[in-house]
Design an enzyme around this catalytic site. Structure first.
Site, PDB file in Angstrom:
ATOM      1  N   HIS A 193       0.855  -1.191   0.000  1.00 32.24           N
ATOM      2  CA  HIS A 193       0.000   0.000   0.000  1.00 32.24           C
ATOM      3  C   HIS A 193       0.898   1.251   0.000  1.00 32.24           C
ATOM      4  O   HIS A 193       2.007   1.215   0.532  1.00 32.24           O
ATOM      5  CB  HIS A 193      -0.879  -0.046   1.269  1.00 32.24           C
ATOM      6  CG  HIS A 193      -1.835   1.092   1.393  1.00 32.24           C
ATOM      7  ND1 HIS A 193      -1.469   2.315   1.906  1.00 32.24           N
ATOM      8  CD2 HIS A 193      -3.143   1.192   1.071  1.00 32.24           C
ATOM      9  CE1 HIS A 193      -2.516   3.119   1.887  1.00 32.24           C
ATOM     10  NE2 HIS A 193      -3.538   2.464   1.380  1.00 32.24           N
ATOM     11  N   VAL A 195       1.316   3.902   1.747  1.00 32.37           N
ATOM     12  CA  VAL A 195       1.977   4.415   2.957  1.00 32.37           C
ATOM     13  C   VAL A 195       3.078   3.480   3.457  1.00 32.37           C
ATOM     14  O   VAL A 195       3.877   3.875   4.299  1.00 32.37           O
ATOM     15  CB  VAL A 195       0.996   4.690   4.131  1.00 32.37           C
ATOM     16  CG1 VAL A 195       0.055   5.816   3.799  1.00 32.37           C
ATOM     17  CG2 VAL A 195       0.266   3.444   4.572  1.00 32.37           C
ATOM     18  N   LYS A 196       3.143   2.271   2.939  1.00 31.65           N
ATOM     19  CA  LYS A 196       4.137   1.311   3.428  1.00 31.65           C
ATOM     20  C   LYS A 196       5.519   1.624   2.848  1.00 31.65           C
ATOM     21  O   LYS A 196       5.675   2.571   2.065  1.00 31.65           O
ATOM     22  CB  LYS A 196       3.685  -0.122   3.103  1.00 31.65           C
ATOM     23  CG  LYS A 196       2.295  -0.464   3.665  1.00 31.65           C
ATOM     24  CD  LYS A 196       2.277  -0.612   5.175  1.00 31.65           C
ATOM     25  CE  LYS A 196       0.887  -0.551   5.792  1.00 31.65           C
ATOM     26  NZ  LYS A 196      -0.009  -1.668   5.557  1.00 31.65           N
ATOM     27  N   THR A 197       6.511   0.821   3.196  1.00 43.58           N
ATOM     28  CA  THR A 197       7.902   1.168   2.885  1.00 43.58           C
ATOM     29  C   THR A 197       8.182   1.240   1.384  1.00 43.58           C
ATOM     30  O   THR A 197       9.019   2.014   0.933  1.00 43.58           O
ATOM     31  CB  THR A 197       8.843   0.192   3.611  1.00 43.58           C
ATOM     32  OG1 THR A 197       8.578   0.324   5.010  1.00 43.58           O
ATOM     33  CG2 THR A 197      10.305   0.485   3.341  1.00 43.58           C
TER      34      THR A 197
END
Ligand SMILES: *Cc1c(COP(=O)(O)O)cnc(C)c1O
Length: 402
Positions: A193, A195-197
């Site tokens: 997603h 917002v993930k790394t």
């Protein structure tokens, strides 16, 4: 980034190379189920040190596929720390398994050996099939101890590693392993997603070293459908009288899902993966800056406890604020930070408190999770932040905390 821009708690980093990679994939013959998927999976497995990686269209799908690969079904019980995103528990429920919510450490939000022990005791005579530790914020649960506590009992481990891509953890006596290598687990699950790394838009990956689990996940990712002639069960339908496989033929051998990811999403994934070392390094730098600057705001604000010996790559930078001591509600603090251009979010309302789970399992007393939740706030952390942005956030916090 300009000094006055709004800083969200997390966001993606998309560069010209990502745009070019996606544009190229969109002009290729296959938009989905082409060669890009396998290429991305191989690159991902190589990056985290696992034998296999299965890409799917969300972290939730990645968790569900992992639960399927363990054969979870109705009558089985799994242990999930209650301080997590909904999907960790839901993945087990999709299989019909029941969830025992474990409490967490109030100062880290993570599953502790003591909380696991208590959850195992609550299971009583029920057969616990798996535990799903969550590497909250990017700090690992104490994997070595959790493995030691569960292995002899035949309890499997699925890591919810959605926050911890890039983290290196202690894996035994003086050895370390990358999250995703499954050094102390059966499988590890990641979300891609935004917002993930790193991101593929929506997307997920499950890693494993077990060929059988890998094969099961590949089967269930696409309708339980088999196209490989050597695996056909209906030989009469799958083959012509001369022994040649019928070119149109496929068969459904299990009730699967459509959890496939597109080739252009995987092209973005491959491009992002090349920059993962930089993303991780930048997250570590920003984390160190926060650690140094936020120390002065103690004891009204505390940073989350680290896992000893780990080299974490944080997805979220979580702080714990004593709202009673500062005489402001969390909503007030959130609003005042927002007015200063600082975005925040709360991760997470303990899942056992969600109406669905409250209806299913009743009211539970998990005070560690409640204490963490009541104080938690995630502040901005993403690779495109500048050092000055960190100072801006800390200054804003200092002003709001008084
Ligand atoms: C993001 C996340 C998920 C689910 O990932 P999606 O890609 O949004 O489906 C699961 N668990 C945790 C801990 C997450 O942060």
């Amino acid at each position: 980034m300009s000094t006055n821009s709004f800083l969200p708690y997390g966001r993606q980093s998309i560069d010209a190379d990502d745009l070019a990679a996606v544009a190229q994939a969109l002009q290729a013959d296959y938009l989905t189920t082409g060669p890009g998927v396998g290429r991305f999976e191989q690159a991902f497995a190589a990056a985290v040190g696992s034998r296999y990686a299965v890409a799917s269209n969300s972290g939730t799908a990645a968790l569900h596929l992992a639960c399927i690969a363990l054969g979870l079904q109705q009558g089985d019980v799994v242990i999930v720390p209650t301080l997590t995103f909904l999907a960790t528990a839901n993945a087990a429920r999709f299989c019909g398994a029941d969830v025992i919510f474990a409490d967490v450490d109030p100062d880290s939000g993570r599953l502790t050996p003591a909380a696991l022990e208590a959850a195992l005791a609550r299971a009583g005579s029920a057969k616990v099939k798996a535990v799903l530790p969550v590497h909250l914020n990017g700090h690992c649960a104490d994997m070595a101890t959790i493995r030691a506590m569960t292995e002899a009992k035949g309890i499997k481990i699925i890591e919810d590693a959605c926050h911890a891509l890039g983290t290196v953890h202690q894996s035994g006596n003086n050895s370390t392993a990358k999250v995703g290598a499954c050094a102390l687990s059966e499988m590890a699950c990641f979300s891609l997603h935004p917002v993930k790394t790193m991101t593929t838009g929506e997307g997920g990956v499950t890693t494993t070293n077990d060929p059988k689990q890998y094969k099961t996940m590949m089967l269930y990712r696409s309708h339980g459908m088999v196209r490989e002639p050597s695996e056909f069960k209906h030989r009469d339908l799958g083959f012509a009288p001369d022994g040649q496989a019928n070119p149109w033929y496929y068969e459904m051998q299990a009730l699967g899902w459509n959890y496939r990811i597109t080739d252009f999403a995987c092209a973005l994934g491959e491009s992002q993966l090349r920059k993962l070392p930089r993303f991780v390094e930048r997250r570590r730098q920003l984390t160190a800056l926060y650690d140094a600057q936020l120390a002065a705001l103690a004891p009204r604000l505390k940073v989350v406890a680290k896992q000893a010996g780990d080299d974490a790559a944080l997805h979220l930078y979580a702080v714990l604020i004593d709202f009673a001591a500062i005489g402001k509600s969390r909503a007030q603090v959130v609003a005042e930070l927002k007015a200063k251009g600082v975005g925040t979010q709360v991760h997470y309302l303990p899942v056992h408190q969600q109406p669905y789970y409250r209806d299913l399992y009743g009211k539970l007393d998990l005070p560690g999770a409640d204490s963490y939740y009541e104080r938690q706030l995630s502040i901005p952390l993403y690779p495109d932040m500048t050092d000055h942005d960190v100072t801006r956030v800390v200054d804003a916090l200092r002003g709001v905390l008084g």
